[in-house]
Design a protein around this motif. Structure first.
Motif, PDB file in Angstrom:
ATOM      1  N   ARG B  79      -0.472  16.461   4.580  1.00 56.58           N
ATOM      2  CA  ARG B  79       0.936  16.164   4.843  1.00 56.58           C
ATOM      3  C   ARG B  79       1.261  14.803   4.243  1.00 56.58           C
ATOM      4  O   ARG B  79       0.708  13.788   4.633  1.00 56.58           O
ATOM      5  N   GLY B  80       2.152  14.780   3.308  1.00 52.56           N
ATOM      6  CA  GLY B  80       2.490  13.512   2.680  1.00 52.56           C
ATOM      7  C   GLY B  80       1.785  13.346   1.358  1.00 52.56           C
ATOM      8  O   GLY B  80       2.410  13.190   0.322  1.00 52.56           O
ATOM      9  N   LEU B  94      14.476   8.168   9.020  1.00 54.05           N
ATOM     10  CA  LEU B  94      13.801   6.884   8.863  1.00 54.05           C
ATOM     11  C   LEU B  94      13.841   6.142  10.190  1.00 54.05           C
ATOM     12  O   LEU B  94      14.889   6.045  10.825  1.00 54.05           O
ATOM     13  N   ASN B  95      12.700   5.618  10.603  1.00 51.88           N
ATOM     14  CA  ASN B  95      12.623   4.873  11.857  1.00 51.88           C
ATOM     15  C   ASN B  95      13.528   3.647  11.771  1.00 51.88           C
ATOM     16  O   ASN B  95      13.305   2.776  10.941  1.00 51.88           O
ATOM     17  N   THR B  97      13.779   1.018  13.399  1.00 48.36           N
ATOM     18  CA  THR B  97      13.242  -0.311  13.702  1.00 48.36           C
ATOM     19  C   THR B  97      12.330  -0.839  12.587  1.00 48.36           C
ATOM     20  O   THR B  97      11.745  -1.898  12.721  1.00 48.36           O
ATOM     21  N   MET B  98      12.198  -0.076  11.496  1.00 44.61           N
ATOM     22  CA  MET B  98      11.283  -0.509  10.433  1.00 44.61           C
ATOM     23  C   MET B  98      12.016  -0.732   9.123  1.00 44.61           C
ATOM     24  O   MET B  98      12.872   0.065   8.741  1.00 44.61           O
ATOM     25  N   ARG B 106       3.035   1.424   5.478  1.00 42.12           N
ATOM     26  CA  ARG B 106       2.237   2.073   6.520  1.00 42.12           C
ATOM     27  C   ARG B 106       1.882   3.502   6.144  1.00 42.12           C
ATOM     28  O   ARG B 106       0.773   3.957   6.418  1.00 42.12           O
ATOM     29  N   ARG B 110      -1.853   4.878   5.706  1.00 38.14           N
ATOM     30  CA  ARG B 110      -2.302   6.059   6.426  1.00 38.14           C
ATOM     31  C   ARG B 110      -3.087   6.981   5.501  1.00 38.14           C
ATOM     32  O   ARG B 110      -3.989   7.685   5.919  1.00 38.14           O
ATOM     33  N   HIS B 111      -2.726   6.968   4.218  1.00 35.21           N
ATOM     34  CA  HIS B 111      -3.429   7.826   3.268  1.00 35.21           C
ATOM     35  C   HIS B 111      -4.400   7.022   2.402  1.00 35.21           C
ATOM     36  O   HIS B 111      -4.727   7.410   1.290  1.00 35.21           O
ATOM     37  N   ARG B 137      13.302  -4.200   1.380  1.00 34.84           N
ATOM     38  CA  ARG B 137      13.454  -5.223   2.423  1.00 34.84           C
ATOM     39  C   ARG B 137      14.495  -4.830   3.450  1.00 34.84           C
ATOM     40  O   ARG B 137      14.772  -5.560   4.374  1.00 34.84           O
ATOM     41  N   LEU B 155       9.049   7.987  -1.392  1.00 33.22           N
ATOM     42  CA  LEU B 155       7.914   7.969  -0.470  1.00 33.22           C
ATOM     43  C   LEU B 155       6.919   9.074  -0.842  1.00 33.22           C
ATOM     44  O   LEU B 155       5.716   8.852  -0.902  1.00 33.22           O
ATOM     45  N   LEU B 159       3.057   8.479  -2.367  1.00 30.89           N
ATOM     46  CA  LEU B 159       1.893   9.066  -1.707  1.00 30.89           C
ATOM     47  C   LEU B 159       1.136   9.999  -2.644  1.00 30.89           C
ATOM     48  O   LEU B 159       0.085  10.519  -2.294  1.00 30.89           O
TER      49      LEU B 159
END
Lengths: 292, 262
Positions: B79-80, B94-95, B97-98, B106, B110-111, B137, B155, B159
């Motif tokens: 996945r990704g 998209l989160n 808070t990030m 991140r 993760r990969h 940014r 993204l 990846l």
């Protein structure tokens, strides 16, 4: 068809950097009063050894010849039964009260949020188990449960912290669980799963930060409640004990003198009132602001 | 890149998606079209092993990984890094808070991609979808829907995904921005051999990018074939209905699907 390339993309606006500052500036006047009051109380607590007129009176000093002097230039808040300066003791008492408030809010906040976010994200039997345990704790009247615990444990500041935390966390667990359950359905959680992010990382990095807002509001609203409860436990002799300066304890010791020497009980009482008030208006202000 | 055989997704006795055969090769865009509830999104999610609360049978391969029998760790890995999803509403994906850069860093970590290599890949991918590197940014609320959607594609590129699964990637965007996103996808398909599995109900959009089309209705495939063939000589009544439903303007130059041979 045109595509806006790197040259055409708008540049980062400096105004976007001020979001954090605007957070404070946008609060209403009452909340600002609360924030300022709280800042003063925190400063007073931190600087107590420096600003207290008689620092040794915050502890076990006794001055029998100066007992129960009314407020004067030398003792602004008067003196207590053993001649200690009440102003100094109120300042030192701020340390105890804030320590208890912060410790309780941190402990119950962390426990409640972690359990709540796991329950909210996982759903199913995991949520059922966590929420039923939460319900059991909520089924007891909070003050009674705290009292029972405080009686079993040795009276001390730590006892007060533990006793209150035990009754406080379920509220945060329940609140966080409901928020996290709705956050878990949002797109970025799905996209994290599609990027191969394992569940624990999703829970703590994506769901948790986005579930915090209502909990933070509740925490700031609850600061006053914790201080009142702590004062109540100490008043009943189950919390801080001599010679520690603690507002509830001071009220208890001074209550029999109220008709003759009012300052001994009134000064710590007003300190409790002001601190609880500051927490409440700050919390209300945050709530109003974040609800917009 | 993707190979699906006899896929059936069932909830109880009801089959909510059934796909006898579907392949997506490198450098190819296959579109699944159909109305809401036709099983197109379910098919897409099944490709990543993300269907929950339903029984999935058949064979699904992404690269050399058999999705239905793969170990959980292998599923997380593909996945990704093999196949990435681009979702319908870009900002919700998209989160909040990030910062976008943090999110990408991140995801790369993760990969297993870290440090300078991660930075290089992030910048390269962002440039490949024609975004300003400064976007890294920013927080999601500071970017437009089109930018967020192109970031989602970036993204996937960073990846190293060979397949992009796009679930209604443009339906939350306005028309000019839709065209940008599609142009980016088309260019990546042509220049990098990216395989694209597109789910959409927008035939006008599909006709501008898809090489092959699969038409689904009520969980079943009713027609499939080359895009030109399906659009010009639809064999199924439902497909004809879909094509007829594409809005046209008076004086339209006739590039819409179904116009060619009328």
């Amino acid at each position: 068809m045109t595509i806006s390339g790197p040259a055409g993309a708008p540049t980062l606006q400096p105004r976007l950097r001020r979001t954090a500052l605007r957070g404070l500036a946008g609060m209403d006047r009452l909340a600002t009063v609360g924030a300022v009051l709280l800042a003063i109380i925190v400063l007073a607590a931190l600087l107590a050894p420096l600003i207290a007129p008689y620092p040794e009176d915050g502890g076990s000093a006794t001055h029998p010849l100066e007992a129960l002097l009314p407020p004067s230039g030398a003792h602004w808040f008067g003196t207590d039964q053993v001649g200690r300066d009440v102003l100094s003791r109120v300042l030192y008492g701020a340390r105890t009260s804030l320590l208890i408030a912060v410790a309780v809010l941190v402990i119950s906040g962390v426990v409640g949020v972690v359990l709540g976010v796991v329950a909210g994200y996982a759903g199913g039997w995991v949520r059922d188990v966590i929420m039923r345990i939460t319900d059991i704790f909520l089924a007891f009247p909070a003050l009674l449960l705290s009292l029972a615990l405080a009686v079993v444990l040795q009276p001390s500041v730590t006892t007060v912290i533990v006793a209150i935390s035990v009754t406080w966390w379920p509220w945060y667990a329940r609140l966080t669980a409901s928020v996290a359950a709705s956050v878990a359905t949002r797109g970025f959680v799905d996209s994290a799963r599609c990027l191969g992010v394992p569940a624990p990382v999703i829970v703590f990095r994506h769901v948790l930060p986005n579930s915090l807002t209502p909990v933070l509001v509740q925490l700031s609203l609850d600061g006053g409640g914790v201080i009142l409860t702590a004062a109540a436990l100490s008043y009943l002799g189950l919390g801080a004990h001599e010679p520690t300066s603690e507002w509830g304890l001071m009220v208890q010791q001074g209550q029999s003198l109220f008709t003759t020497d009012w300052w001994v009980v009134t000064c710590p009482g007003v300190a409790i009132l002001i601190t609880a008030f500051a927490f409440n208006v700050l919390g209300e202000g945050l709530r109003a602001r974040l609800a917009r | 890149m993707i190979r699906i055989r006899n896929l059936a997704v069932r909830i109880g006795d009801r089959v909510i998606a059934s796909v006898p055969e579907l392949d997506v090769a490198a450098g190819e865009c296959v579109a699944i079209v159909g109305e809401s509830g036709s099983g197109k999104t379910t098919t897409l999610l099944a490709t990543l092993g993300l269907v929950e609360g339903a029984a999935v049978s058949g064979e699904i391969r992404v690269g050399d990984v058999d999705v239905l029998t793969a170990a959980p760790a292998d599923l997380l890995r593909i996945r990704g890094s093999r196949a990435a999803l681009v979702m319908q509403s870009p900002q919700a994906a998209l989160n909040p808070t990030m910062r976008l850069g943090t999110l990408m860093r991140r995801a790369l970590a993760r990969h297993g991609v870290k440090g300078g290599e991660a930075r290089r890949r992030a910048e390269e991918a962002v440039a490949a979808v024609l975004l300003d590197p400064l976007i890294l940014r920013r927080y999601p609320h500071q970017v437009s829907g089109g930018q967020a959607q192109r970031f989602a594609i970036a993204l996937a590129l960073a990846l190293g995904a060979e397949v992009v699964l796009a679930d209604e990637p443009t339906s939350a965007l306005d028309v000019t921005v839709q065209a940008e996103v599609v142009a980016v996808l088309r260019r990546l398909r042509d220049e990098r051999g990216l395989a694209v599995l597109l789910v959409s109900h927008d035939l006008a959009l599909v006709s501008t990018i898809a090489d092959r089309v699969v038409v689904m209705k009520e969980g079943a495939v009713v027609e499939s074939g080359h895009a030109d063939a399906v659009f010009s000589r639809p064999s199924d009544a439902y497909t004809r209905e879909l094509i007829a439903a594409v809005p046209r303007l008076p004086g339209d130059p006739g590039e819409r699907p179904g116009e060619e041979e009328t």
